[in-house]
Design a protein around this motif. Structure first.
Motif, mmCIF file in Angstrom:
data_model
loop_
_atom_site.group_PDB
_atom_site.id
_atom_site.type_symbol
_atom_site.label_atom_id
_atom_site.label_comp_id
_atom_site.label_asym_id
_atom_site.label_seq_id
_atom_site.Cartn_x
_atom_site.Cartn_y
_atom_site.Cartn_z
ATOM 1 N N PRO A 88 29.205 50.361 65.836
ATOM 2 C CA PRO A 88 29.981 49.170 65.456
ATOM 3 C C PRO A 88 29.558 48.650 64.091
ATOM 4 C CG PRO A 88 29.214 49.012 67.721
ATOM 5 C CD PRO A 88 28.525 50.195 67.133
ATOM 6 N N SER A 89 30.515 48.223 63.314
ATOM 7 C CA SER A 89 30.213 47.750 61.959
ATOM 8 C C SER A 89 29.284 46.533 61.976
ATOM 9 C CB SER A 89 31.509 47.404 61.223
ATOM 10 O OG SER A 89 32.240 46.408 61.943
ATOM 11 N N GLY A 90 29.315 45.765 63.078
ATOM 12 C CA GLY A 90 28.438 44.601 63.158
ATOM 13 C C GLY A 90 26.970 44.957 63.188
ATOM 14 N N TRP A 91 26.655 46.173 63.649
ATOM 15 C CA TRP A 91 25.247 46.591 63.686
ATOM 16 C C TRP A 91 24.667 46.767 62.291
ATOM 17 C CZ3 TRP A 91 24.534 50.714 68.140
ATOM 18 C CH2 TRP A 91 24.928 50.140 69.351
ATOM 19 N N THR A 92 25.502 47.002 61.319
ATOM 20 C CA THR A 92 25.032 47.251 59.958
ATOM 21 C C THR A 92 24.810 45.970 59.174
ATOM 22 O OG1 THR A 92 27.298 47.430 59.114
ATOM 23 C CG2 THR A 92 26.262 49.445 59.929
ATOM 24 N N ASN A 93 24.972 44.824 59.815
ATOM 25 C CA ASN A 93 24.785 43.548 59.124
ATOM 26 C C ASN A 93 23.380 42.991 59.273
ATOM 27 O OD1 ASN A 93 27.509 43.546 58.354
ATOM 28 N ND2 ASN A 93 28.149 42.540 60.264
#
Length: 500
Positions: A88-93
């Protein structure tokens, strides 16, 4: 489009001109062959000069290069799997080395900068998508992002290679600079060898008249212990080993391990041990790779982890230097507490009790870690400098960068000119000697003899073989009546090992 002429895609190998493929492969193969031949001839030269420890260190370097090649191969082979692993893209934040451009623009509140940042991110996304190809598109269809981009994998390749090469260069530099300092002891050794042993009556000397006791012994009591530690801390920065220190420790080693040979070349033995230890220092052990992973994990924006980590090897190096200097002071303390005057020369008693956990080998492991961590700091700096530039956010602020570089230079110089010579001499003050006390021919002969005795089933053969093969596991001292034969004579039968 199918070919490689568009702006959105790169040419695959099947659409790349053959002359380009052949030219690039030729250059890569040529450079690899030149490097391999250089290492090969360097190995032949070391063998011809009978430098087996340095030759084994060269083999260790080859092993590290092979490991690097295998790591690079794994990264290349599994890059498709890594890219098809979607998250998920949120993990890269979270835990980013740098703040995202869009976040930075929103914090500043500049609308124009926000659009510029969004445009830059869009270009980066399109470029990574074109590089990732179907794998990146596969994750994008799921509303996710690849675990690691092709660009990140490529930069990781470069960083691991730069780290290993920097570590080897720093280790070699430390040995060369430290060897130049240790060469001063060679002059002291030559002078001792030229002096004829005295046959007259032994002179009685009060301890306070001896330079070794006068400079190292700080009295008895709690205050003197604190003063001794403070003196040991400062002594590592100037004249870490004096002539009286070398002469006294040399005599203590000889009288403990080979009293039958007062002309034993202690400097030559010390250099052989140091060369043998070098092949361990030049390698990157498994626990050092664990530290690499930890350091990479802690490189989070705002933490300034690399700035604080830079102090770790410096503090360890100062602790090691202080401890080694204090061991010399303890040798003087042991003599001063038992005698007020001595007849003849001052003789100290080597013992493992002076070292941490009674293991002199711990000092070598700590020096290994210090050199590696310092190399990691410098390698990381130059990798960021050449990859992203000096003004990159991942580089950090100037007032954090300059102290790291200064600390790195201090560590390199202090370790080369003070700590390494101290280690080479003081660690010989342990209870046991090392197998380098014999030359190569005698080592092979004694080991072969012990193996034959073991095969015949005689009692104690196993312990003899073990003590000969590994000096650290040997019992207390072994009396070598003719240790000179272990240095200059190839006749194994002339060296007798007595007792356990």
């Amino acid at each position: 489009m199918v070919g490689g002429g568009g702006d959105g895609e790169e040419a695959a190998l099947e659409f790349t001109p053959t002359w380009i493929v052949a030219a690039v492969c030729s250059v890569i193969v040529l450079l690899s062959l030149v490097a391999e031949r250089c290492l090969h001839y360097l190995g032949k030269t070391l063998k011809k000069k009978d430098q087996k420890p340095l030759f084994e260190a060269l083999l260790k370097v080859k092993e590290e290069l092979m490991l690097l090649g295998f790591i690079s191969l794994l990264l290349t082979v599994f890059q498709g799997i890594i890219q098809r692993t979607c998250i998920p893209s949120g993990w890269t934040n979270h835990m980013l080395p740098c703040q995202r451009l869009d976040e930075k623009a929103s914090e500043v509140g500049a609308t124009k900068e926000h659009f510029v940042a969004a445009e830059v991110l869009g270009r980066i996304g399109r470029r990574l998508l074109s590089e990732g190809g179907a794998a990146a598109e596969h994750c994008q269809k799921k509303g996710k992002v690849p675990l690691l981009s092709l660009e990140a994998i490529h930069q990781l390749h470069i960083f691991i290679f730069v780290l290993a090469i920097t570590h080897v260069i720093f280790s070699v530099t430390t040995m060369i600079l430290g060897g130049a300092k240790i060469h001063q002891c060679k002059q002291w050794e030559d002078k001792i060898q030229k002096e004829a042993p005295g046959n007259g009556p032994k002179k009685v000397t009060h301890l306070h008249q001896l330079e070794f006791i006068r400079k190292r012994f700080k009295g008895i009591g709690k205050d003197s212990i604190i003063l001794s530690w403070l003196h040991s801390f400062g002594k590592q920065f100037y004249g870490s080993v004096s002539k009286s220190d070398y002469t006294t420790m040399r005599l203590g080693f000889i009288m403990t391990h080979c009293p039958g040979n007062p002309k034993f070349d202690f400097h030559r033995y010390m250099v052989r041990v140091l060369e043998a230890d070098f092949r361990k220092v030049v390698g990157i052990s498994w626990y050092l790779w664990i530290f690499v992973v930890i350091f990479l994990l802690l490189n989070v924006n705002g933490w300034h982890a690399y700035f604080w980590i830079a102090f770790l090897p410096l503090l360890l190096l100062l602790a090691i230097g202080t401890k080694l200097e204090h061991i010399i002071a303890q040798l003087a303390q042991d003599v001063a507490e038992k005698h007020t005057a001595i007849e003849g020369d001052l003789v100290v008693k080597p013992s493992d009790d002076h070292f941490w956990f009674r293991r002199p080998r711990i000092v070598l492991y700590l020096i290994h870690f210090i050199l590696f961590q310092n190399a990691f700091e410098i390698a990381f700096f130059f990798w960021i400098l050449t990859t992203y530039g000096f003004n990159s956010c991942i580089m950090g602020q100037v007032h954090f960068i300059v102290p790291r570089l200064v600390i790195g230079v201090i560590i390199q110089l202090l370790c080369s000119y003070s700590t390494l010579p101290l280690y080479a001499i003081v660690t010989q003050m342990g209870t046991c000697y090392k197998k380098e006390i014999f030359n190569e021919h005698v080592q092979q002969g004694v080991l072969g003899w012990a193996q034959k005795v073991k095969m015949k089933g005689l009692k104690g053969a196993a312990s003899i073989a073990e003590s000969t093969n590994n000096a650290d596991s040997a019992g207390p001292s072994v009396n070598i009546e003719m240790a000179k034969a272990g240095e200059d004579n190839e006749d194994v039968g002339n060296t007798r090992v007595i007792g356990q």
